[in-house]
Every structure is written in structure tokens, then in C-alpha cells.
Scaffold this active site. Sequence first.
Site, PDB file in Angstrom:
ATOM      1  N   ASP A  38       3.632  -6.815   3.223  1.00  0.00           N
ATOM      2  CA  ASP A  38       5.007  -6.325   3.298  1.00  0.00           C
ATOM      3  C   ASP A  38       5.613  -6.132   1.901  1.00  0.00           C
ATOM      4  O   ASP A  38       5.220  -6.799   0.949  1.00  0.00           O
ATOM      5  CB  ASP A  38       5.846  -7.346   4.087  1.00  0.00           C
ATOM      6  N   TRP A  43       9.351  -2.702  -3.416  1.00  0.00           N
ATOM      7  CA  TRP A  43       8.697  -2.635  -4.728  1.00  0.00           C
ATOM      8  C   TRP A  43       9.048  -1.307  -5.402  1.00  0.00           C
ATOM      9  O   TRP A  43       9.393  -1.257  -6.579  1.00  0.00           O
ATOM     10  CB  TRP A  43       7.178  -2.768  -4.545  1.00  0.00           C
ATOM     11  N   HIS A  55       3.684   2.437  -1.266  1.00  0.00           N
ATOM     12  CA  HIS A  55       2.510   2.391  -0.389  1.00  0.00           C
ATOM     13  C   HIS A  55       1.240   2.653  -1.195  1.00  0.00           C
ATOM     14  O   HIS A  55       0.215   2.002  -0.996  1.00  0.00           O
ATOM     15  CB  HIS A  55       2.653   3.414   0.739  1.00  0.00           C
ATOM     16  N   LEU A 149     -18.261  -8.774   4.691  1.00  0.00           N
ATOM     17  CA  LEU A 149     -16.889  -8.907   5.187  1.00  0.00           C
ATOM     18  C   LEU A 149     -16.578  -7.924   6.324  1.00  0.00           C
ATOM     19  O   LEU A 149     -16.852  -6.728   6.204  1.00  0.00           O
ATOM     20  CB  LEU A 149     -15.924  -8.636   4.019  1.00  0.00           C
TER      21      LEU A 149
HETATM   22  C1  FPP Z   1       5.086  -2.727   4.746  1.00  0.00           C
HETATM   23  O1  FPP Z   1       5.897  -2.443   3.633  1.00  0.00           O
HETATM   24  C2  FPP Z   1       3.851  -1.989   4.631  1.00  0.00           C
HETATM   25  C3  FPP Z   1       3.408  -1.059   5.510  1.00  0.00           C
HETATM   26  C4  FPP Z   1       4.165  -0.667   6.722  1.00  0.00           C
HETATM   27  C5  FPP Z   1       2.166  -0.345   5.305  1.00  0.00           C
HETATM   28  C6  FPP Z   1       1.085  -1.116   4.618  1.00  0.00           C
HETATM   29  C7  FPP Z   1       0.225  -0.135   3.963  1.00  0.00           C
HETATM   30  C8  FPP Z   1      -0.405  -0.293   2.782  1.00  0.00           C
HETATM   31  C9  FPP Z   1      -0.444  -1.538   2.019  1.00  0.00           C
HETATM   32  C10 FPP Z   1      -1.123   0.815   2.200  1.00  0.00           C
HETATM   33  C11 FPP Z   1      -2.528   0.829   2.714  1.00  0.00           C
HETATM   34  C12 FPP Z   1      -2.512   1.721   3.826  1.00  0.00           C
HETATM   35  C13 FPP Z   1      -3.238   1.643   4.903  1.00  0.00           C
HETATM   36  C14 FPP Z   1      -2.714   2.359   6.071  1.00  0.00           C
HETATM   37  C15 FPP Z   1      -4.522   0.892   5.004  1.00  0.00           C
HETATM   38  P1  FPP Z   1       7.309  -1.776   3.889  1.00  0.00           P
HETATM   39  O2  FPP Z   1       7.175  -0.334   3.618  1.00  0.00           O
HETATM   40  O3  FPP Z   1       7.797  -2.135   5.224  1.00  0.00           O
HETATM   41  O4  FPP Z   1       8.139  -2.457   2.758  1.00  0.00           O
HETATM   42  P2  FPP Z   1       9.685  -2.798   2.817  1.00  0.00           P
HETATM   43  O5  FPP Z   1       9.828  -3.888   3.850  1.00  0.00           O
HETATM   44  O6  FPP Z   1       9.966  -3.265   1.432  1.00  0.00           O
HETATM   45  O7  FPP Z   1      10.400  -1.547   3.187  1.00  0.00           O
END
Ligand code: FPP
Length: 261
Positions: A38, A43, A55, A149
Site C-alpha cells: 500500500d 508516495w 505504481h 518461490l
Molecule cells: C496500493 O497503493 C497499491 C495498489 C492498488 C497496486 C499495487 C501495485 C503495484 C505495487 C505495482 C505492481 C503491479 C502489479 C499489478 C503486480 P495505492 O495506490 O492504494 O496507494 P494510496 O493508498 O497511497 O493511494
Amino acid sequence: MENHAACYEQAEAQPQEQDLLKIIDRQKLPRHIAIIMDGNGRWAQKRGLPRSFGHRAGVESLKEIVNICCELKIEVLTVYGFSTENWNRPRVEVENLMNLLVEFLNVEIEELCKKGVRVNPIGIWEELPQLARETLAMAAQRSRDNCGLILNLALNYGGRLEITEAVRAIVSAVEEGRLKASRIDLQTVADHLYTAGQPDPDLLIRTSGDFRISNFLLWQLAYTEIWLTNEFWPDFRRRHLLSALVDYQRRERRFGGLKNQ
Ligand code: FPP
């Protein structure tokens, strides 16, 4: 709340990677680590950048964490990539996430295979946009005989939906006479989840300061140790994972029993 704050302080005062590696007991590592990645958006926001940059930066963290899990010979890593609720985000953000997924798999699949990683999508990933679906199928197929893994990519994943699907499959088996209702037990349910055959997570990590499970692995997390950090996911690096492992190894897991039972 106070306890959690203390937990953060303790975790974040941990020493650096080399020191952490020295104190980690290789015999007591978790078999399965689950991560709620998260904070990508926050960020990016903190840097005045669009959320998509967060992302993209998050993918770098993911690669680093996969690598260290391989080095430590962790059996299973489950990461929450896209929840059934994430469809509520703006269309462009969803498209961006799907594109990143496709790019990650296309670029990394060879390297992942070299490291013995088996890519295992979980969730209703068959309902993702076509290119994402096909790329996931390609990655799963190319890596299916790997013995290192297991990388569970939770995509279009929801814990409640997973349990609902399991119930539906079990009821069908009963209706068709393949299973007696009186024989249904905990193992029957576990065997019908996406993680069938895998150990339950020993350790759940959630980044960016929230204290929620967010519909993730609801059944499997029953006795999982939880480790929280204020770091946003794109800042989460090897040393953070190692800090989590050190903390995990200090805990006493009783599974509802008594100490030293
Ligand atoms: C949550 O951060 C993150 C996600 C919804 C996506 C996670 C994806 C990645 C780490 C990239 C890798 C991608 C894949 C699909 C393997 P948020 O955007 O909700 O953050 P916030 O809470 O600060 O808005």
C-alpha cells in the site's frame, strides 16, 4: 494504537541489511509471506507526481522483494496487486495498473524463471482485460515447472469472494454426490481456496501505516503474524523485509495454545 506506534518505532530503529542478515535465523524463516503493497499513490503525491509514477516505483520494490525471498528460499510470496474493489478507481488508473502488470511480466519472466520462480495468479484473474489475462497465462505457463518461490499474484482478488467460490464448489460436490456434507471440515475448505496445497501465510506485511486486512486472504490469515510499517510501498526495500523477519522471529506463536505446549 499505542502498541502499534511502539511496534513501528521498534521496527524502524532496526540496523542495516548486513547486520540484519547476521541475526536472522535461517532455520526459522516464514514459509509464506503475504504483502499488502500500500501507499503507491501517497508516495507519488508526496513528490508532486501522478499516481502512476507511484505504481511504477512500486514495481521496483516488488522486484527487490521477490529477489530477497528467492535468496532466503522462502516458499511462497503472495502480493496484493489488484483487489475486486480496485475497479472503483478511475479508468485510467486501472488501465495503468494493467499495463504495468503486462510490462512487469513480459520484461521479468525470463529472469523470474532463471531464479526458479513460479508465477501463480490468484483471484478472478480470468476477468481481467484480455492482454493482462493472456500475459498472466503466458507467465504461469512458462514458469509452471519451476521449483523455487511460488509468487502468488493476487489480481481481481477478494477474500470474501474466494470463500464464496469455495462454498459454491463444495456445495456442487455435495449435490453431485462426490462429497458427504458430514465430511466437510477445515481442510475441505482450505482445499477449495486459490492457495490450496500451500502453507498459510506466517507473516503479513502491510505498508504505509494503515491497520486493515482489506479483504485479503481472510481464511488463510487466521494465525498469521502481522507486521506494519509507515513506509510507503515504493520505499519498502530489502532491509525493511529483513527487519520484519527479525521481528517475526522474536515472536511467540501459540496458535491459541499455551507457551511451550
Ligand atoms: C496500493 O497503493 C497499491 C495498489 C492498488 C497496486 C499495487 C501495485 C503495484 C505495487 C505495482 C505492481 C503491479 C502489479 C499489478 C503486480 P495505492 O495506490 O492504494 O496507494 P494510496 O493508498 O497511497 O493511494
